[in-house]
Write a protein that holds these residues in place. Structure first.
Motif, PDB file in Angstrom:
ATOM      1  N   UNK A  19     -64.532 124.020  62.196  1.00 41.40           N
ATOM      2  CA  UNK A  19     -63.841 123.080  61.248  1.00 41.40           C
ATOM      3  C   UNK A  19     -64.600 123.597  59.984  1.00 41.40           C
ATOM      4  N   UNK A  20     -63.816 123.080  58.798  1.00 38.22           N
ATOM      5  CA  UNK A  20     -64.025 123.349  57.493  1.00 38.22           C
ATOM      6  C   UNK A  20     -65.051 122.142  57.035  1.00 38.22           C
ATOM      7  N   UNK A  21     -66.069 122.397  56.716  1.00 41.58           N
ATOM      8  CA  UNK A  21     -66.998 121.298  56.601  1.00 41.58           C
ATOM      9  C   UNK A  21     -67.376 121.291  54.878  1.00 41.58           C
ATOM     10  N   UNK A  22     -67.530 120.102  54.299  1.00 44.27           N
ATOM     11  CA  UNK A  22     -68.098 119.879  53.032  1.00 44.27           C
ATOM     12  C   UNK A  22     -69.561 119.046  53.462  1.00 44.27           C
ATOM     13  N   UNK A  23     -70.771 119.504  52.937  1.00 44.85           N
ATOM     14  CA  UNK A  23     -71.954 118.787  52.978  1.00 44.85           C
ATOM     15  C   UNK A  23     -72.270 118.006  51.922  1.00 44.85           C
ATOM     16  N   UNK A  24     -72.778 116.885  51.837  1.00 40.44           N
ATOM     17  CA  UNK A  24     -72.946 115.876  50.820  1.00 40.44           C
ATOM     18  C   UNK A  24     -74.525 115.670  50.726  1.00 40.44           C
ATOM     19  N   UNK A  25     -75.189 116.534  49.670  1.00 41.80           N
ATOM     20  CA  UNK A  25     -76.749 116.608  49.570  1.00 41.80           C
ATOM     21  C   UNK A  25     -77.300 117.846  49.975  1.00 41.80           C
ATOM     22  N   UNK A  26     -77.827 118.161  48.795  1.00 36.43           N
ATOM     23  CA  UNK A  26     -78.210 119.654  48.791  1.00 36.43           C
ATOM     24  C   UNK A  26     -79.576 119.662  49.032  1.00 36.43           C
ATOM     25  N   UNK A  27     -80.054 119.060  50.063  1.00 38.66           N
ATOM     26  CA  UNK A  27     -81.659 118.891  50.617  1.00 38.66           C
ATOM     27  C   UNK A  27     -82.096 119.409  51.558  1.00 38.66           C
ATOM     28  N   UNK A  28     -82.879 118.905  52.403  1.00 40.32           N
ATOM     29  CA  UNK A  28     -83.473 119.085  53.526  1.00 40.32           C
ATOM     30  C   UNK A  28     -82.578 118.862  54.816  1.00 40.32           C
ATOM     31  N   UNK A  29     -81.810 117.980  54.537  1.00 42.50           N
ATOM     32  CA  UNK A  29     -80.813 117.582  55.631  1.00 42.50           C
ATOM     33  C   UNK A  29     -79.665 118.704  55.769  1.00 42.50           C
ATOM     34  N   UNK A  30     -79.329 119.437  54.711  1.00 47.94           N
ATOM     35  CA  UNK A  30     -78.272 120.136  54.802  1.00 47.94           C
ATOM     36  C   UNK A  30     -78.905 121.617  55.147  1.00 47.94           C
ATOM     37  N   UNK A  79     -63.942 117.656  57.261  1.00 50.04           N
ATOM     38  CA  UNK A  79     -64.698 116.714  57.232  1.00 50.04           C
ATOM     39  C   UNK A  79     -65.894 116.798  56.483  1.00 50.04           C
ATOM     40  N   UNK A  80     -66.207 115.708  55.656  1.00 54.06           N
ATOM     41  CA  UNK A  80     -67.684 115.698  54.744  1.00 54.06           C
ATOM     42  C   UNK A  80     -68.773 115.142  55.843  1.00 54.06           C
ATOM     43  N   UNK A  81     -69.558 115.831  55.709  1.00 51.97           N
ATOM     44  CA  UNK A  81     -70.796 115.568  56.206  1.00 51.97           C
ATOM     45  C   UNK A  81     -71.934 115.186  55.412  1.00 51.97           C
ATOM     46  N   UNK A  82     -72.182 113.920  55.410  1.00 53.06           N
ATOM     47  CA  UNK A  82     -73.251 113.222  54.585  1.00 53.06           C
ATOM     48  C   UNK A  82     -74.799 113.794  55.172  1.00 53.06           C
ATOM     49  N   UNK A  83     -75.290 114.642  54.599  1.00 51.07           N
ATOM     50  CA  UNK A  83     -76.670 114.973  55.248  1.00 51.07           C
ATOM     51  C   UNK A  83     -77.931 114.480  54.256  1.00 51.07           C
ATOM     52  N   UNK A  84     -77.424 113.986  53.276  1.00 52.02           N
ATOM     53  CA  UNK A  84     -78.377 113.101  52.473  1.00 52.02           C
ATOM     54  C   UNK A  84     -79.050 112.036  53.135  1.00 52.02           C
ATOM     55  N   UNK A  85     -80.481 111.636  52.850  1.00 53.36           N
ATOM     56  CA  UNK A  85     -80.991 110.914  53.831  1.00 53.36           C
ATOM     57  C   UNK A  85     -81.292 109.506  52.817  1.00 53.36           C
ATOM     58  N   UNK A  86     -82.120 109.749  51.839  1.00 59.20           N
ATOM     59  CA  UNK A  86     -82.319 108.512  51.036  1.00 59.20           C
ATOM     60  C   UNK A  86     -81.128 108.008  50.218  1.00 59.20           C
ATOM     61  N   UNK A  87     -80.236 108.814  49.984  1.00 59.09           N
ATOM     62  CA  UNK A  87     -78.886 108.450  49.262  1.00 59.09           C
ATOM     63  C   UNK A  87     -77.717 108.135  50.158  1.00 59.09           C
ATOM     64  N   UNK A  88     -77.903 108.074  51.497  1.00 59.37           N
ATOM     65  CA  UNK A  88     -76.742 107.859  52.553  1.00 59.37           C
ATOM     66  C   UNK A  88     -75.831 106.632  52.199  1.00 59.37           C
ATOM     67  N   UNK A  89     -76.510 105.464  51.985  1.00 59.59           N
ATOM     68  CA  UNK A  89     -75.588 104.309  51.900  1.00 59.59           C
ATOM     69  C   UNK A  89     -75.019 104.224  50.431  1.00 59.59           C
ATOM     70  N   UNK A  90     -75.653 104.578  49.348  1.00 58.81           N
ATOM     71  CA  UNK A  90     -74.841 104.608  48.081  1.00 58.81           C
ATOM     72  C   UNK A  90     -73.844 105.801  48.029  1.00 58.81           C
ATOM     73  N   UNK A  91     -74.098 107.129  48.862  1.00 54.18           N
ATOM     74  CA  UNK A  91     -72.931 108.053  49.148  1.00 54.18           C
ATOM     75  C   UNK A  91     -71.801 107.618  49.897  1.00 54.18           C
ATOM     76  N   UNK A  92     -72.109 106.757  50.943  1.00 57.41           N
ATOM     77  CA  UNK A  92     -70.811 106.121  51.690  1.00 57.41           C
ATOM     78  C   UNK A  92     -70.206 105.164  50.817  1.00 57.41           C
ATOM     79  N   UNK A  93     -70.715 104.481  49.964  1.00 57.72           N
ATOM     80  CA  UNK A  93     -69.888 103.435  49.082  1.00 57.72           C
ATOM     81  C   UNK A  93     -69.060 104.330  48.159  1.00 57.72           C
ATOM     82  N   UNK A  94     -69.757 105.317  47.602  1.00 56.39           N
ATOM     83  CA  UNK A  94     -69.048 106.410  46.622  1.00 56.39           C
ATOM     84  C   UNK A  94     -67.950 106.925  47.459  1.00 56.39           C
TER      85      UNK A  94
END
Length: 332
Positions: A19-30, A79-94
């Protein structure tokens, strides 16, 4: 045995291969996702990485472009994969505000590593020898959805309370939640707790995210019982320097004014700019009695680096400027 991926929930990655994936969060999760993608044969194609930190836009991570959320429509993805940890809830709302839904359009897979035993070891080393937890009222600020630390305290017959701004998914609603008091959303700067109610207050890598550090320390002092002990580890380094992105040091945020950094950091999970020595001064100012203070590392600052710092840091010596992260143990 499959490699452990500390910053992502691999069990939540039920994706068709290729699958073609977009990651959200340019940190350790990605970074963990790239490793997982390579080592498990998932073979997803990461087309871009979204981040809310505009200072990262135009950079790359493993040759994948880091983009602003508004540029999402320029890329093809499944699919967008939210790899951010600390920002995951605000990102979900976004993402919800952008018209996307979970799990049809995006998945939340970022998680905090399990540091319960490590943090408990830090706690024990900071307390008087043979400290007895039995029947002690203990407060943990910022479990991050992982309750290993609470479990260890409960096993030692402590009365455990935990507070956090978010639930961070709570890693599958652990059974320990039936045995402890978990409050969220709760703000460390205005804790919904009675004064003089805890024998022990601990946090690990939390205070650096407070917008008003003096209020946070005052609240810790308020909820402590007389004679109670507060143990705090504070990660003062620029959190962007943890990733493999080029161009970031533990001191990168010092080039900005307070308002400039507030604008940059405020777009994601906020981090303040206080140095270890400033945390020590604030703790004393709020009335906490210092039992132990220790800087956890030092990083060399060249004259060129110092010249790039904002004037807010002009009055500090090189020795103080080079201090990174700290342990603060205090009493009431």
């Amino acid at each position: 045995m499959m490699k452990e991926y500390h910053w992502i929930n691999t069990k939540d990655l039920n994706l068709p291969s290729g699958q073609k994936i977009i990651l959200f969060g340019a940190g350790k999760g990605s970074e963990d996702f790239f490793s997982f993608n390579k080592n498990t044969g998932l073979k997803s194609h990461v087309t871009a990485i979204i981040d809310n930190d505009k200072s990262m836009w135009g950079n790359t991570l493993f040759n994948v472009p880091i983009i602003c959320p508004a540029d999402l429509s320029k890329f093809k993805w499944d699919k967008i994969i939210v790899t951010s940890v600390s920002g995951r809830e605000p990102i979900a709302a976004q993402l919800n505000e952008m018209g996307f839904s979970n799990p049809e359009d995006y998945l939340l897979i970022g998680k905090f590593p399990s540091n319960g035993q490590k943090n408990f070891s830090i706690l024990c080393e900071s307390l008087p020898e043979n400290y007895c937890f039995s029947n002690k009222a203990c407060l943990h600020i910022g479990p991050g959805g992982n309750f290993d630390f609470e479990t260890i305290l409960f096993q030692r017959q402590a009365h455990v309370t935990a507070i956090d701004k978010y639930d961070f998914g709570m890693d599958g609603k652990p059974e320990i939640l039936q045995k402890i008091n978990f409050l969220f959303p709760a703000d460390i700067e205005a804790m919904p707790l009675e004064e003089n109610s805890f024998d022990l207050v601990a946090s690990f890598a939390v205070l650096e995210h407070t917008r008003c550090p003096e209020k946070a320390l005052s609240e810790i002092n308020r909820v402590l019982k007389p004679g109670g002990i507060a143990v705090q580890t504070i990660v003062t380094r620029d959190h962007r320097s943890f990733s493999s992105l080029n161009g970031y040091t533990p001191f990168s945020y010092r080039k900005y004014s307070d308002s400039e950094w507030d604008f940059i950091s405020g777009q994601k999970f906020y981090q303040n700019r206080l140095m270890p020595c400033q945390w020590l001064d604030l703790a004393r100012k709020t009335g906490l009695g210092i039992l132990r203070y220790e800087t956890l590392s030092k990083e060399t600052i060249t004259p060129e680096m110092k010249n790039d710092f904002h004037v807010d840091f002009d009055n500090f010596t090189i020795d103080k400027l080079e201090e990174v992260d700290c342990l603060l143990v205090a009493s009431k």
